[in-house]
Motif scaffolding. Structure first.
Motif, mmCIF file in Angstrom:
data_model
loop_
_atom_site.group_PDB
_atom_site.id
_atom_site.type_symbol
_atom_site.label_atom_id
_atom_site.label_comp_id
_atom_site.label_asym_id
_atom_site.label_seq_id
_atom_site.Cartn_x
_atom_site.Cartn_y
_atom_site.Cartn_z
ATOM 1 N N ALA A 160 0.844 -1.189 0.000
ATOM 2 C CA ALA A 160 0.000 0.000 0.000
ATOM 3 C C ALA A 160 0.883 1.244 0.000
ATOM 4 O O ALA A 160 1.851 1.331 0.767
ATOM 5 N N THR A 161 0.583 2.179 -0.872
ATOM 6 C CA THR A 161 1.333 3.438 -0.915
ATOM 7 C C THR A 161 0.390 4.609 -0.653
ATOM 8 O O THR A 161 -0.812 4.541 -0.925
ATOM 9 N N GLY A 162 0.943 5.668 -0.105
ATOM 10 C CA GLY A 162 0.157 6.864 0.176
ATOM 11 C C GLY A 162 1.017 8.101 0.026
ATOM 12 O O GLY A 162 1.976 8.110 -0.766
ATOM 13 N N GLU A 163 0.719 9.117 0.810
ATOM 14 C CA GLU A 163 1.494 10.364 0.759
ATOM 15 C C GLU A 163 1.725 10.832 2.183
ATOM 16 O O GLU A 163 0.773 10.959 2.973
ATOM 17 N N SER A 164 2.984 11.030 2.531
ATOM 18 C CA SER A 164 3.291 11.408 3.913
ATOM 19 C C SER A 164 2.918 12.861 4.189
ATOM 20 O O SER A 164 2.874 13.698 3.277
ATOM 21 N N ASP A 187 -8.418 -3.423 -6.030
ATOM 22 C CA ASP A 187 -9.495 -2.447 -6.234
ATOM 23 C C ASP A 187 -9.397 -1.296 -5.241
ATOM 24 O O ASP A 187 -9.983 -0.229 -5.457
ATOM 25 N N VAL A 188 -8.644 -1.513 -4.154
ATOM 26 C CA VAL A 188 -8.409 -0.438 -3.181
ATOM 27 C C VAL A 188 -7.366 0.505 -3.760
ATOM 28 O O VAL A 188 -6.286 0.059 -4.170
ATOM 29 N N PRO A 189 -7.646 1.819 -3.848
ATOM 30 C CA PRO A 189 -6.666 2.759 -4.412
ATOM 31 C C PRO A 189 -5.323 2.682 -3.694
ATOM 32 O O PRO A 189 -5.259 2.604 -2.461
ATOM 33 N N GLY A 190 -4.248 2.654 -4.472
ATOM 34 C CA GLY A 190 -2.907 2.671 -3.904
ATOM 35 C C GLY A 190 -2.414 1.327 -3.409
ATOM 36 O O GLY A 190 -1.354 1.264 -2.767
ATOM 37 N N VAL A 191 -3.130 0.231 -3.721
ATOM 38 C CA VAL A 191 -2.728 -1.091 -3.235
ATOM 39 C C VAL A 191 -2.329 -1.979 -4.409
ATOM 40 O O VAL A 191 -3.040 -2.083 -5.415
#
Length: 360
Positions: A174-178, A259-263
């Motif tokens: 999973a990626t996101g934005e710090s 289907d989960v964004p960023g996964v």
């Protein structure tokens, strides 16, 4: 000391958790001294011997082992001890005892068809040797793999596994934005995204199947989660590990986690399950097991992945039959019963001697 006990002791004493070469050398030397078979040693280190013509039956084992406990090593050798009718030592159960039994059966059986002996390397590392052999053309028509099948239907009974589970190990990335944790709305929390993906995993159906009257159900479990760098930073990455035990046929639909964004879903290991595709062959091995013991052998299913999965996946009709009892392999007190070793040797020899070369 019987010939079987002596051969098992010799093989078990050879260290083969880091480098199985010496154990392979001993197996090859024994085959050259005791048989007139055509013997090959491939680049991976597998030892393969053949004799006869016709459709082939292979007796398949492996001579690598998992790392021993300190108490199982003395100098350059593994410690092997006989106590109360059992041999103790690393590899006695998994599976140099069954390899020794297969060697003797290979030498002594007199089949009408082709008889093959194979001892692979790298089984404990995901089937490295089996895959190399298959890629190099190893394709017996039928095979008995000597992993443990003792005590599944009842204590002390030598059974025959007609199917086993596989294992697919995978990771959710999973990626996101710090961002600073005081302003979480300015970031995208990767742990939350990973949690949403875990919810998908939790709700997935796990396949099951029936093989020769035995029901096998897969399983699915999240086994680890790691993410974040500091208590006051919104995490921009998170990883989730998944253990999936697979059955022949369908797999759990883990791709839905993407289907989960960023996964992203990544498969790290996929050890195939096994199902015997010839009930007649399975019955023949069960009958041989019955003939060498007072207990009643049953066709059973096994929860652990073995090299039988790679063989079955490549088209070989396969069953599992061997001396290890549940709970013996990979332990500091690993052992095998000498009477069970003799039982499996006679079972292998009985199947091989009755091999006509016209099966199928």
């Amino acid at each position: 000391m019987t010939e079987l006990e002596d051969l098992t002791t010799r093989l078990v004493s050879i260290q083969s958790h880091e480098d199985p070469t010496a154990a392979g050398d001993a197996i090859e030397s024994w085959l050259r001294a005791e048989t007139n078979a055509a013997i090959t040693r491939d680049d991976a280190g597998n030892v393969i011997a053949r004799r006869g013509n016709g459709r082939s039956l292979a007796l398949v084992g492996h001579h690598d082992v998992v790392p021993p406990a300190d108490s199982q090593v003395e100098g350059e050798e593994y410690v092997v001890e006989e106590r109360d009718g059992r041999l103790y030592g690393r590899g006695t159960a998994d599976m140099k005892g069954s390899v020794a039994a297969m060697l003797l059966a290979f030498r002594d059986a007199d089949p009408a068809g082709e008889l093959v002996f194979a001892s692979f390397v790298g089984e404990e590392e995901g089937g490295v040797g089996a895959r190399a052999a298959i890629e190099d053309g190893f394709a017996p028509d039928y095979a008995i793999v000597g992993e443990g099948s003792m005590g599944y239907s009842a204590p002390g009974v030598l059974d025959v596994a007609v199917a086993h589970k596989g294992r697919r190990g995978s990771t959710l990335l999973a990626t996101g934005e710090s961002a600073h944790a005081s302003e979480p709305e300015k970031g995208e929390n990767a742990v939350y995204r990973a949690s949403d993906a875990v919810d998908v995993v939790r709700d997935l159906a796990v396949p099951e199947t029936t093989v020769m009257g035995s029901t096998m159900a897969g399983s699915l479990a999240v086994t680890g989660i790691e993410g974040g760098t500091a208590w006051n930073v919104i995490p921009d990455a998170c990883e989730v590990t998944i253990d999936e035990r697979t059955v022949p046929g369908e797999r759990a639909s883990l791709e839905r986690t993407e289907d989960v964004p960023g996964v992203e879903w990544r498969v790290d290991q996929d050890l195939p399950p096994m199902r015997c595709d010839d009930e007649g062959f399975a019955s023949r091995v069960v009958e041989a097991a019955d003939a060498v013991q007072s207990g009643v052998a049953e066709p059973v299913t096994k929860p652990h992945a073995t090299d039988a999965g790679w063989l079955a996946d490549a088209g070989t009709t396969t069953v599992v039959c061997g001396a290890a009892e549940p709970g013996e392999a990979h332990t500091a007190g690993e052992s095998v019963a000498l009477d069970v070793l003799d039982r499996v040797r006679r079972c292998y020899e009985r199947v091989a001697s009755n091999w006509s070369g016209r099966e199928g």
